[in-house]
Design a protein around this motif. Structure first.
Motif, short mmCIF file in Angstrom:
data_model
loop_
_atom_site.label_atom_id
_atom_site.label_comp_id
_atom_site.label_asym_id
_atom_site.label_seq_id
_atom_site.Cartn_x
_atom_site.Cartn_y
_atom_site.Cartn_z
N ARG A 103 0.82 -1.22 0.00
CA ARG A 103 0.00 0.00 0.00
C ARG A 103 0.85 1.27 0.00
NH1 ARG A 103 -5.44 -0.66 1.23
NH2 ARG A 103 -6.03 -2.78 0.60
N LYS A 104 2.20 1.07 -0.07
CA LYS A 104 3.14 2.19 -0.06
C LYS A 104 2.99 3.04 1.20
CE LYS A 104 3.82 2.56 -5.08
NZ LYS A 104 3.77 1.12 -5.19
N PHE A 105 2.73 2.35 2.31
CA PHE A 105 2.63 3.03 3.60
C PHE A 105 4.05 3.33 4.07
CE2 PHE A 105 2.11 2.94 8.29
CZ PHE A 105 1.17 3.95 8.41
N ARG A 106 4.35 4.58 4.36
CA ARG A 106 5.72 5.00 4.62
C ARG A 106 6.30 4.35 5.88
NH1 ARG A 106 8.01 9.31 2.35
NH2 ARG A 106 9.07 9.83 4.29
N GLU A 107 5.55 4.30 6.94
CA GLU A 107 6.07 3.79 8.21
C GLU A 107 5.62 2.33 8.38
OE1 GLU A 107 8.05 5.88 9.24
OE2 GLU A 107 7.31 7.72 8.32
N LEU A 108 6.03 1.48 7.47
CA LEU A 108 5.50 0.12 7.45
C LEU A 108 5.92 -0.73 8.64
CD1 LEU A 108 7.47 -1.88 4.71
CD2 LEU A 108 8.07 0.41 5.37
N TYR A 109 7.02 -0.38 9.32
CA TYR A 109 7.45 -1.19 10.46
C TYR A 109 6.80 -0.76 11.77
CZ TYR A 109 11.00 -2.53 7.11
OH TYR A 109 11.63 -2.99 5.99
N ALA A 110 6.12 0.39 11.75
CA ALA A 110 5.51 0.88 12.98
C ALA A 110 4.31 0.03 13.39
CB ALA A 110 5.07 2.34 12.79
N ILE A 111 3.60 -0.54 12.42
CA ILE A 111 2.38 -1.30 12.73
C ILE A 111 2.68 -2.53 13.59
CG2 ILE A 111 0.41 -2.53 11.77
CD1 ILE A 111 0.62 -0.77 9.30
N PRO A 112 3.61 -3.41 13.18
CA PRO A 112 3.88 -4.58 14.03
C PRO A 112 4.47 -4.21 15.38
CG PRO A 112 5.41 -4.50 12.16
CD PRO A 112 4.35 -3.49 11.90
N LEU A 113 5.28 -3.13 15.44
CA LEU A 113 5.84 -2.72 16.73
C LEU A 113 4.74 -2.21 17.66
CD1 LEU A 113 9.16 -0.93 15.71
CD2 LEU A 113 8.89 -3.15 16.79
N ALA A 114 3.78 -1.47 17.10
CA ALA A 114 2.66 -0.99 17.91
C ALA A 114 1.83 -2.16 18.43
CB ALA A 114 1.79 -0.04 17.09
N LEU A 115 1.60 -3.15 17.58
CA LEU A 115 0.82 -4.32 18.00
C LEU A 115 1.57 -5.09 19.10
CD1 LEU A 115 -1.62 -6.10 17.73
CD2 LEU A 115 -0.53 -7.24 15.78
N GLN A 116 2.89 -5.20 18.97
CA GLN A 116 3.66 -5.86 20.02
C GLN A 116 3.55 -5.11 21.34
OE1 GLN A 116 7.77 -6.69 18.54
NE2 GLN A 116 6.81 -6.54 16.52
N GLY A 117 3.57 -3.78 21.29
CA GLY A 117 3.40 -2.99 22.49
C GLY A 117 2.04 -3.22 23.12
N PHE A 118 1.01 -3.26 22.28
CA PHE A 118 -0.34 -3.51 22.78
C PHE A 118 -0.44 -4.89 23.44
CE2 PHE A 118 -4.52 -5.43 21.88
CZ PHE A 118 -5.33 -4.60 22.66
N LEU A 119 0.16 -5.89 22.81
CA LEU A 119 0.11 -7.25 23.35
C LEU A 119 0.90 -7.37 24.65
CD1 LEU A 119 0.42 -9.33 20.06
CD2 LEU A 119 -1.60 -9.07 21.50
N LEU A 120 2.02 -6.64 24.75
CA LEU A 120 2.75 -6.65 26.01
C LEU A 120 1.92 -6.03 27.12
CD1 LEU A 120 6.52 -5.83 25.38
CD2 LEU A 120 5.58 -7.72 26.71
N ALA A 121 1.15 -4.99 26.77
CA ALA A 121 0.24 -4.41 27.75
C ALA A 121 -0.82 -5.43 28.16
CB ALA A 121 -0.41 -3.15 27.18
N CYS A 122 -1.30 -6.22 27.19
CA CYS A 122 -2.25 -7.29 27.51
C CYS A 122 -1.61 -8.35 28.40
CB CYS A 122 -2.77 -7.94 26.23
SG CYS A 122 -3.82 -6.89 25.22
N PHE A 123 -0.35 -8.65 28.14
CA PHE A 123 0.36 -9.64 28.94
C PHE A 123 0.44 -9.20 30.40
CE2 PHE A 123 4.43 -11.27 30.69
CZ PHE A 123 4.15 -12.62 30.63
N SER A 124 0.47 -7.89 30.63
CA SER A 124 0.55 -7.39 32.00
C SER A 124 -0.68 -7.77 32.82
CB SER A 124 0.71 -5.86 32.00
OG SER A 124 -0.48 -5.22 31.56
N THR A 125 -1.78 -8.13 32.15
CA THR A 125 -2.99 -8.55 32.86
C THR A 125 -2.99 -10.05 33.16
OG1 THR A 125 -4.28 -9.03 30.86
CG2 THR A 125 -4.26 -6.76 31.65
#
Length: 245
Positions: A103-125
């Motif tokens: 899709r020619k999204f400029r910050e293509l690596y930000a999406i998986p890193l953001a999801l990993q951050g969200f999942l780590l927050a879920c892991f905290s529960t």
């Protein structure tokens, strides 16, 4: 006098450089150090929560073989869950990066890193859930995160770096040490160590160990909640780029 907003913009710009589509050896190395630290800390959290290291797929594959022979079906199921979660995390990371690239999204690596951050927050529960359910949730969640992270940095660095694959890095350190020894013992062989590569490997292994030390202390003191600062780092790296669009 420097305007206050410039102090805010600088870390945001730095985060965008680290996860941007235009890569350099320097940005790869900087991001790899951050992710290696987080991997070491999260791995320590896995041992705290589960009594086993969640980035160690070799161990889980061995468990599959051992439990099949020994008839330990619970251990077999747990090992298969860990492996499948790791693979699924790696697959999702690859899917997201390739989709963003198409899709020619400029910050293509930000999406998986953001999801990993969200999942780590879920892991905290994870501490909220008790018994087998909580154990399996924590195991699947953390293995999924480890798979995502390893695939993300592998894609970013074009397979030059794998932050959770410490066995490979230690092996490469041994190879470079052997090359250095060969050059010293047999000067005419033309063999020598790649000092730049050796420095990178030693730095990443050291960062992984440092993350493990900090993670072990953090999880011992705060339990699952120590995942929140780790999640904040990943979200801090990725969210500014996502907001930029």
């Amino acid at each position: 006098m420097i305007a206050p907003h410039r102090h805010i913009r600088r870390p945001i710009i730095s985060a965008r450089v680290l996860v941007g589509h235009r890569r350099s050896a320097g940005s790869d190395f900087a991001l790899a150090r951050i992710l290696a630290f987080i991997a070491g800390a999260a791995n320590a959290g896995g041992f705290f929560a589960l009594g086993q290291y969640t980035s160690h797929m070799t161990g889980y594959l061995s468990q599959v073989a051992d439990s099949l022979i020994g008839g330990r079906l619970v251990v077999l199921g747990s090992a298969l869950l860990a492996i499948s979660s790791f693979v699924a995390g790696a697959a999702l990371s690859s899917l997201l990066i390739n989709w963003a690239r198409s899709r020619k999204f400029r910050e293509l690596y930000a999406i998986p890193l953001a999801l990993q951050g969200f999942l780590l927050a879920c892991f905290s529960t994870g501490g909220i859930l008790s018994g087998p359910v909580g154990h399996l949730f924590a195991l699947a969640c953390l293995c999924f995160i480890m798979g995502m992270q390893n695939a993300t940095i592998t894609k970013i660095s074009y397979a030059r770096v794998r932050t959770t694959h410490a066995t490979g890095m230690v092996t490469d350190i041994g190879i470079e040490c052997g090359r250095a020894l060969c050059g010293a013992v047999f000067p005419g062989s033309g063999v020598s160590a790649d000092r730049a590569k050796l420095r990178i490997l030693l730095t990443l292994v050291g960062t992984f160990v440092l993350g493990g030390i900090v993670g072990a202390a953090g999880y011992a003191a705060l339990g699952f909640l120590f995942s929140l600062p780790l999640a904040a780092v990943l979200l801090g790296l990725s969210v500014p780029s996502l907001l930029r669009g």
